[in-house]
Design a protein around this motif. Structure first.
Motif, mmCIF file in Angstrom:
data_model
loop_
_atom_site.group_PDB
_atom_site.id
_atom_site.type_symbol
_atom_site.label_atom_id
_atom_site.label_comp_id
_atom_site.label_asym_id
_atom_site.label_seq_id
_atom_site.Cartn_x
_atom_site.Cartn_y
_atom_site.Cartn_z
ATOM 1 N N GLN A 186 0.829 -1.206 0.000
ATOM 2 C CA GLN A 186 0.000 0.000 0.000
ATOM 3 C C GLN A 186 0.861 1.252 0.000
ATOM 4 O OE1 GLN A 186 -2.621 -0.327 3.384
ATOM 5 N NE2 GLN A 186 -3.736 -2.071 2.550
ATOM 6 N N SER A 187 2.006 1.192 0.676
ATOM 7 C CA SER A 187 2.896 2.369 0.753
ATOM 8 C C SER A 187 3.511 2.710 -0.600
ATOM 9 C CB SER A 187 4.008 2.123 1.782
ATOM 10 O OG SER A 187 4.970 1.187 1.304
ATOM 11 N N TRP A 188 3.563 1.746 -1.510
ATOM 12 C CA TRP A 188 4.162 1.987 -2.823
ATOM 13 C C TRP A 188 3.382 3.025 -3.629
ATOM 14 C CZ3 TRP A 188 4.785 -3.863 -4.450
ATOM 15 C CH2 TRP A 188 5.779 -4.448 -3.663
ATOM 16 N N THR B 70 8.448 3.669 3.824
ATOM 17 C CA THR B 70 9.320 3.851 2.663
ATOM 18 C C THR B 70 10.741 4.171 3.102
ATOM 19 O OG1 THR B 70 7.410 4.750 1.459
ATOM 20 C CG2 THR B 70 9.586 5.072 0.473
ATOM 21 N N LEU B 71 10.862 5.071 4.061
ATOM 22 C CA LEU B 71 12.183 5.473 4.554
ATOM 23 C C LEU B 71 12.948 4.280 5.133
ATOM 24 C CD1 LEU B 71 14.186 7.760 5.231
ATOM 25 C CD2 LEU B 71 12.984 8.035 7.413
ATOM 26 N N LEU B 72 12.276 3.465 5.919
ATOM 27 C CA LEU B 72 12.922 2.323 6.556
ATOM 28 C C LEU B 72 13.370 1.274 5.539
ATOM 29 C CD1 LEU B 72 10.554 1.831 9.646
ATOM 30 C CD2 LEU B 72 12.867 2.805 9.632
ATOM 31 N N ALA C 74 16.221 -1.352 -0.574
ATOM 32 C CA ALA C 74 16.027 -1.045 -1.995
ATOM 33 C C ALA C 74 17.362 -0.752 -2.666
ATOM 34 C CB ALA C 74 15.077 0.133 -2.144
ATOM 35 N N ALA C 75 18.258 -0.071 -1.946
ATOM 36 C CA ALA C 75 19.584 0.240 -2.490
ATOM 37 C C ALA C 75 20.381 -1.036 -2.737
ATOM 38 C CB ALA C 75 20.331 1.166 -1.537
ATOM 39 N N ALA D 298 11.103 -0.853 -1.160
ATOM 40 C CA ALA D 298 10.598 0.481 -0.824
ATOM 41 C C ALA D 298 9.539 0.945 -1.816
ATOM 42 C CB ALA D 298 11.755 1.488 -0.783
ATOM 43 N N GLY D 299 9.562 0.396 -3.007
ATOM 44 C CA GLY D 299 8.600 0.740 -4.043
ATOM 45 C C GLY D 299 8.300 -0.483 -4.888
ATOM 46 N N PRO D 300 7.511 -0.321 -5.953
ATOM 47 C CA PRO D 300 7.086 -1.473 -6.753
ATOM 48 C C PRO D 300 8.017 -1.831 -7.908
ATOM 49 C CG PRO D 300 5.932 0.472 -7.494
ATOM 50 C CD PRO D 300 6.822 0.919 -6.348
#
Length: 326
Positions: A6-8, A16-18, A23-24, A180-182
């Motif tokens: 849902q945060s995506w 997202t920050l956490l 993600a990196a 962190a994202g999709p």
């Protein structure tokens, strides 16, 4: 859908920050792996039959399956003999690669491959090893082209043409890589794709999803009488698009119920609805056929690409030498 998912598709949040450090790491690993194939450290598998990949750079619900269905029929209409391969997400067969037949279940092959075979009745092999899938097709069939359902990030598999499907509504979410994202890859990846196609927009390179005639889940028969009210049940990446299409047909939704993508339904999941009418997607229907009640229905959809998509595809086929009797 989980809170992370849902945060995506929401503004930047604590979640997202956490997840940004992960993600990196994901991005670095993916970049190194891709680079190793580009410079020859890893050798890709090159099929004797040209491969067209239909994929995406983000996870879930982009609309690949309708375009794969259309692409198969379009290529077949050009006189080409077409086969398909798929990862078979969610399938748990006793062995792979698995040649899908009329007797293959969604528990063995996953929901999307069974849907594709039911519609197309074409050579289709599923399994986690795409090289083995292709080798089985090439061994058992004389094909002019193979469509890979997904696999854009599977750089071990060489491909002749890449088609990337983008959801016009959700686009790339917050723009971050997983988790962190999709995104599976950064948006810059689109610069190397042969054909980027938006699902559900008025863009020059796009396709619209055209609802077909509603069918009964139990036996696939077409329904001629209008459905006025129903519960909408779905286990897909973007259920809101499905529900909007039902409302556009004048169907009043008694309720909406979302399960995770590729969810394996059981009859107990529907006990709450009693004898009420249920509407679902075609991908859901192939998993519910064995226990469906007479008033459970599904809505098939067909992709209708723009002239620009078709013209560009024709140029790519000519450029890559993909023709009958290759």
């Amino acid at each position: 859908m989980s809170k992370i998912e849902q945060s995506w598709y929401k503004p930047f949040s604590l979640i997202t920050l956490l997840l940004l450090p992960l993600a990196a790491i994901f991005g670095c690993v993916a970049l190194v792996r891709k680079y190793c194939y580009e410079v020859g450290v890893f050798k890709p598998f090159v099929s004797n039959t040209p491969v067209i990949v239909v994929g995406n750079i983000s996870v879930g619900g982009n609309g690949k399956t309708p375009f794969v269905l259309w692409l198969h029929d379009y290529l077949t209409a050009q006189g080409l003999s077409v086969g398909l391969i798929s990862r078979g997400y969610g399938g748990q067969a006793a062995h792979y690669p698995l040649l899908v037949t009329a007797n293959t279940t969604t528990l063995e092959a996953g929901d999307e491959p069974v849907l594709l075979f039911n519609r197309l009745q074409c050579p289709l092999v599923v399994g986690p090893n795409r090289q083995q899938n292709i080798e089985m097709l090439n061994h058992q069939f004389q094909l002019d082209v193979i469509i890979s359902d997904d696999g854009m990030q599977h750089y071990k598999m060489a491909r002749s043409i890449e088609c990337c499907i983008v959801d016009s509504e959700r686009k790339f979410g917050n723009g971050f890589l997983m988790p962190a994202g999709p995104l599976r890859e950064t948006v810059s990846r689109l610069n190397s794709v042969d054909l980027v196609i938006e699902n559900g927009s008025e863009h020059e390179f796009s396709y619209r999803l055209q609802p077909s005639i509603i069918k009964r889940v139990a036996d696939n028969t077409e329904i001629t009488t209008a459905i006025e009210t129903a519960h909408a049940v779905s286990a897909i990446g973007n259920p809101q698009r499905f529900e909007a299409s039902l409302k556009a047909q004048g169907i009043a939704l008694l309720s909406t119920h979302h399960f995770r993508d590729h969810y394996a339904y059981t009859a107990n999941d529907f006990a709450q609805f009693g004898e009420d009418c249920i509407l679902m997607t075609e991908k859901d229907a192939v998993k519910c056929r064995d226990f469906a009640k007479p008033n459970w229905y599904y809505l098939p959809v067909d992709a209708q690409p723009t002239a620009a998509v078709i013209n560009t595809l024709n140029l790519l086929l000519k450029e890559k030498g993909i023709h009958h009797g290759l």
